[in-house]
Design a protein around this motif. Structure first.
Motif, PDB file in Angstrom:
ATOM      1  N   ILE A 184       0.817  -1.210   0.000  1.00 42.08           N
ATOM      2  CA  ILE A 184       0.000   0.000   0.000  1.00 42.08           C
ATOM      3  C   ILE A 184       0.853   1.264   0.000  1.00 42.08           C
ATOM      4  O   ILE A 184       0.491   2.273  -0.619  1.00 42.08           O
ATOM      5  CB  ILE A 184      -0.989  -0.004   1.186  1.00 42.08           C
ATOM      6  CG1 ILE A 184      -2.210   0.878   0.865  1.00 42.08           C
ATOM      7  CG2 ILE A 184      -0.331   0.434   2.459  1.00 42.08           C
ATOM      8  CD1 ILE A 184      -3.108   0.333  -0.187  1.00 42.08           C
TER       9      ILE A 184
ATOM     10  N   PHE B 195       0.557   4.192  -2.774  1.00 42.25           N
ATOM     11  CA  PHE B 195       0.208   5.576  -2.469  1.00 42.25           C
ATOM     12  C   PHE B 195       1.237   6.542  -3.060  1.00 42.25           C
ATOM     13  O   PHE B 195       0.888   7.592  -3.605  1.00 42.25           O
ATOM     14  CB  PHE B 195       0.107   5.786  -0.958  1.00 42.25           C
ATOM     15  CG  PHE B 195      -1.260   5.541  -0.406  1.00 42.25           C
ATOM     16  CD1 PHE B 195      -2.353   6.232  -0.898  1.00 42.25           C
ATOM     17  CD2 PHE B 195      -1.462   4.612   0.597  1.00 42.25           C
ATOM     18  CE1 PHE B 195      -3.623   6.010  -0.386  1.00 42.25           C
ATOM     19  CE2 PHE B 195      -2.730   4.375   1.116  1.00 42.25           C
ATOM     20  CZ  PHE B 195      -3.814   5.078   0.621  1.00 42.25           C
TER      21      PHE B 195
ATOM     22  N   VAL C 217       0.528   6.732  -6.710  1.00 44.15           N
ATOM     23  CA  VAL C 217      -0.694   7.488  -6.996  1.00 44.15           C
ATOM     24  C   VAL C 217      -0.408   8.989  -6.962  1.00 44.15           C
ATOM     25  O   VAL C 217      -0.857   9.748  -7.841  1.00 44.15           O
ATOM     26  CB  VAL C 217      -1.808   7.138  -5.979  1.00 44.15           C
ATOM     27  CG1 VAL C 217      -2.968   8.123  -6.098  1.00 44.15           C
ATOM     28  CG2 VAL C 217      -2.320   5.728  -6.221  1.00 44.15           C
TER      29      VAL C 217
ATOM     30  N   GLY D  57      -0.497   1.764  -8.583  1.00 42.77           N
ATOM     31  CA  GLY D  57      -0.674   3.191  -8.341  1.00 42.77           C
ATOM     32  C   GLY D  57      -0.495   4.023  -9.593  1.00 42.77           C
ATOM     33  O   GLY D  57      -1.127   5.078  -9.750  1.00 42.77           O
TER      34      GLY D  57
ATOM     35  N   VAL E 244      -6.160  10.458  -8.801  1.00 36.99           N
ATOM     36  CA  VAL E 244      -7.135  10.934  -7.818  1.00 36.99           C
ATOM     37  C   VAL E 244      -8.161  11.883  -8.450  1.00 36.99           C
ATOM     38  O   VAL E 244      -9.308  11.952  -8.006  1.00 36.99           O
ATOM     39  CB  VAL E 244      -6.407  11.633  -6.649  1.00 36.99           C
ATOM     40  CG1 VAL E 244      -7.404  12.226  -5.655  1.00 36.99           C
ATOM     41  CG2 VAL E 244      -5.497  10.646  -5.930  1.00 36.99           C
TER      42      VAL E 244
ATOM     43  N   CYS F 204     -12.535  -5.774  -4.147  1.00 37.59           N
ATOM     44  CA  CYS F 204     -12.109  -4.542  -4.812  1.00 37.59           C
ATOM     45  C   CYS F 204     -12.469  -4.614  -6.290  1.00 37.59           C
ATOM     46  O   CYS F 204     -12.854  -5.667  -6.795  1.00 37.59           O
ATOM     47  CB  CYS F 204     -10.604  -4.337  -4.647  1.00 37.59           C
ATOM     48  SG  CYS F 204      -9.609  -5.736  -5.200  1.00 37.59           S
TER      49      CYS F 204
ATOM     50  N   ILE G 131     -10.195   3.357  -7.503  1.00 33.27           N
ATOM     51  CA  ILE G 131      -9.333   4.076  -6.557  1.00 33.27           C
ATOM     52  C   ILE G 131      -9.807   3.858  -5.121  1.00 33.27           C
ATOM     53  O   ILE G 131      -9.014   3.560  -4.227  1.00 33.27           O
ATOM     54  CB  ILE G 131      -9.313   5.576  -6.893  1.00 33.27           C
ATOM     55  CG1 ILE G 131      -8.734   5.798  -8.289  1.00 33.27           C
ATOM     56  CG2 ILE G 131      -8.500   6.350  -5.861  1.00 33.27           C
ATOM     57  CD1 ILE G 131      -8.846   7.216  -8.794  1.00 33.27           C
ATOM     58  N   VAL G 132     -11.116   4.005  -4.907  1.00 34.91           N
ATOM     59  CA  VAL G 132     -11.676   3.867  -3.551  1.00 34.91           C
ATOM     60  C   VAL G 132     -11.409   2.468  -2.998  1.00 34.91           C
ATOM     61  O   VAL G 132     -10.955   2.311  -1.857  1.00 34.91           O
ATOM     62  CB  VAL G 132     -13.193   4.162  -3.556  1.00 34.91           C
ATOM     63  CG1 VAL G 132     -13.816   3.819  -2.207  1.00 34.91           C
ATOM     64  CG2 VAL G 132     -13.449   5.628  -3.890  1.00 34.91           C
ATOM     65  N   THR G 133     -11.656   1.444  -3.805  1.00 29.92           N
ATOM     66  CA  THR G 133     -11.480   0.071  -3.312  1.00 29.92           C
ATOM     67  C   THR G 133     -10.011  -0.308  -3.172  1.00 29.92           C
ATOM     68  O   THR G 133      -9.657  -1.117  -2.317  1.00 29.92           O
ATOM     69  CB  THR G 133     -12.186  -0.942  -4.233  1.00 29.92           C
ATOM     70  OG1 THR G 133     -11.675  -0.826  -5.577  1.00 29.92           O
ATOM     71  CG2 THR G 133     -13.690  -0.691  -4.258  1.00 29.92           C
ATOM     72  N   ALA G 134      -9.145   0.274  -3.999  1.00 26.28           N
ATOM     73  CA  ALA G 134      -7.713  -0.003  -3.870  1.00 26.28           C
ATOM     74  C   ALA G 134      -7.182   0.507  -2.534  1.00 26.28           C
ATOM     75  O   ALA G 134      -6.233  -0.046  -1.979  1.00 26.28           O
ATOM     76  CB  ALA G 134      -6.943   0.643  -5.022  1.00 26.28           C
ATOM     77  N   ILE G 135      -7.800   1.555  -2.020  1.00 26.99           N
ATOM     78  CA  ILE G 135      -7.402   2.101  -0.719  1.00 26.99           C
ATOM     79  C   ILE G 135      -8.034   1.311   0.427  1.00 26.99           C
ATOM     80  O   ILE G 135      -7.372   0.981   1.419  1.00 26.99           O
ATOM     81  CB  ILE G 135      -7.810   3.587  -0.619  1.00 26.99           C
ATOM     82  CG1 ILE G 135      -7.031   4.417  -1.650  1.00 26.99           C
ATOM     83  CG2 ILE G 135      -7.577   4.127   0.793  1.00 26.99           C
ATOM     84  CD1 ILE G 135      -7.513   5.840  -1.778  1.00 26.99           C
ATOM     85  N   LEU G 136      -9.333   0.987   0.286  1.00 28.42           N
ATOM     86  CA  LEU G 136     -10.064   0.362   1.387  1.00 28.42           C
ATOM     87  C   LEU G 136      -9.840  -1.142   1.491  1.00 28.42           C
ATOM     88  O   LEU G 136      -9.892  -1.700   2.590  1.00 28.42           O
ATOM     89  CB  LEU G 136     -11.565   0.635   1.229  1.00 28.42           C
ATOM     90  CG  LEU G 136     -12.013   2.100   1.328  1.00 28.42           C
ATOM     91  CD1 LEU G 136     -13.525   2.204   1.170  1.00 28.42           C
ATOM     92  CD2 LEU G 136     -11.576   2.711   2.650  1.00 28.42           C
TER      93      LEU G 136
END
Length: 317
Positions: free
Chosen positions: A14, A18, A21, A205, A210, A255, A290-295
Motif C-alpha cells: 500500500i 500511495f 498514486v 498506483g 485521484v 475490490c 481508486i476507492v477500493t484499492a485504498i479500502l
C-alpha cells in the motif's frame, strides 16, 4: 520507517501504491519517459509482474495441494458472482432500473463482479499460503467482462474463451511443473513473489489518478463503497463459513479491477441498448477502482487482526 510499515495495513504494497498514486496524479507522464523506467514502474508493468508472481507461486505449489487451491478459487469465484448478482438485484428491486443516485445497473455489475488480481496476489502472497495463490487459476475467470455479461443475460456470455483462460494461468502451470520436477527450483524461487509485491503496488498506483474521483463525483465514490460493503460481507462470510478459512482471501477480492473501466464499452458492444449508460459507468468505475484499492487492504488487515492468517506475524500479531 519500520514503525510505519508495521502500522499501515498491507504496508509492503500500500505504501508504494500511495507514492505512485501521488506521482501519477501530479506528474502523469513521469514514469512514461520510456525504456526501463516505463517497463518497470508504469501501469503496463502490472501484467508481467502478475505473471511472474503466478510463476513463482506455481513453483511452490505441490501437486497434492492443487485440488485444495482449485476448490478455494472455485468457491470464492462463485461467491464473487453471487455478491454481484444478488447485491445488484436487491438494489435494483428497491430503487428501480434507473439505478441508485445515478449509478446504473451496468456500472454496479461491472464494478462488483471484477476484482484486482494484482491486489489479491500481493495480499495473499504476503499473509496467506500457496493454496491462496494457486486459487488464482480459477479466480482469473473474473478478469474481463465475462461475469458482467453473464449477469446481464447477454447472448453468448456463458462461453468463456478457453485460450484466454489458459493464457492467464499458463505461467503458474509452468511453475508447478518445474517446482515439482526439481526441488532446487522450488528453493530458488521461494522468495520471488514476496520480493515483487512492492513493485506490484507501485505499478497499480501508476494506473490511478485521484482527479478521476472528482470527475465521477459522489456517485463514483459511493459505487466504491457499495463494492466494498457487498463484496466484503459475502466473500468474507463464504471464506469463513464454507471454506472454514480466516476470511482474508475473501476480503482481498473485495475490490474493483482497473480493467473493469473498459467493461461497459465492451458490454455495450454486445448489448447496444446499454450504450447510453456506458460512458458515465466507465467514469464511475474508475473512481471505484481508486476507492477500493485504498479500502481493500484495510479491510483485509482488519480480518487478519480479528481471525488471523498463515503469516499473520507479518503485521505484528
Amino acid at each position: 520507517m519500520k514503525f510505519l510499515f508495521r502500522k499501515v495495513p498491507a504496508a509492503i504494497m500500500i505504501i508504494p501504491m500511495f507514492v505512485s498514486v501521488i506521482i501519477n496524479t501530479l506528474f502523469p507522464n513521469l514514469v512514461n519517459m520510456g525504456s526501463l523506467t516505463t517497463a518497470l514502474f508504469s501501469k503496463s508493468a502490472v501484467v508481467p509482474l502478475t505473471g511472474a508472481i503466478l510463476f513463482f507461486a506455481g513453483t511452490q505449489l505441490k501437486i497434492k495441494e492443487a485440488p485444495a487451491a482449485i476448490k478455494r478459487g472455485g468457491v470464492l469465484l462463485a461467491a464473487k458472482f453471487a455478491a454481484g448478482y444478488i447485491g445488484v438485484m436487491v438494489i435494483t428491486g428497491i430503487f428501480g432500473h434507473g439505478g441508485l443516485f445515478g449509478i446504473s445497473t451496468l456500472a454496479m455489475f461491472a464494478a462488483i463482479l471484477s476484482s484486482n488480481g494484482a491486489i489479491y496476489l500481493a495480499i495473499t502472497g504476503e499473509y496467506g499460503d500457496q493454496a491462496d495463490l494457486g486459487a488464482y487459476s480459477m479466480l482469473s475467470i473474473k478478469d474481463g467482462p465475462f461475469l458482467t455479461l453473464l449477469a446481464l443475460g447477454a447472448s453468448g456470455a456463458s462461453s468463456i474463451p478457453v485460450h484466454q483462460l489458459l493464457a492467464a494461468v499458463f505461467p503458474m502451470i509452468v511453475g508447478i511443473i518445474l517446482g515439482n520436477l526439481y526441488e532446487e527450483v522450488q528453493k530458488y524461487f521461494k522468495a520471488g513473489a514476496h520480493a515483487l509485491i512492492p513493485l506490484i503496488g507501485f505499478s497499480i498506483g501508476a494506473s490511478l489518478d485521484v482527479k478521476l474521483m472528482f470527475q465521477a463525483g459522489a456517485s463514483g465514490i459511493l459505487l466504491g463503497c457499495i463494492v466494498m460493503m457487498i463484496s466484503g460481507l459475502i466473500l468474507i462470510s463464504v471464506d469463513k463459513l464454507v471454506l472454514r478459512r480466516p476470511g482474508y482471501a475473501g476480503a482481498a477480492l473485495s475490490c474493483t479491477a482497473g480493467s473493469a473501466v473498459a467493461t461497459p464499452a465492451i458490454v455495450a458492444g454486445v448489448v447496444p441498448s446499454l450504450q447510453g449508460e456506458a460512458v458515465i459507468a466507465s467514469v464511475q468505475i474508475a473512481a471505484a477502482v481508486i476507492v477500493t484499492a485504498i479500502l481493500c487492504p484495510m479491510l483485509t488487515a482488519w480480518t487478519i487482526r480479528k481471525w488471523g492468517a498463515p503469516k499473520c506475524d507479518a503485521i505484528g500479531q
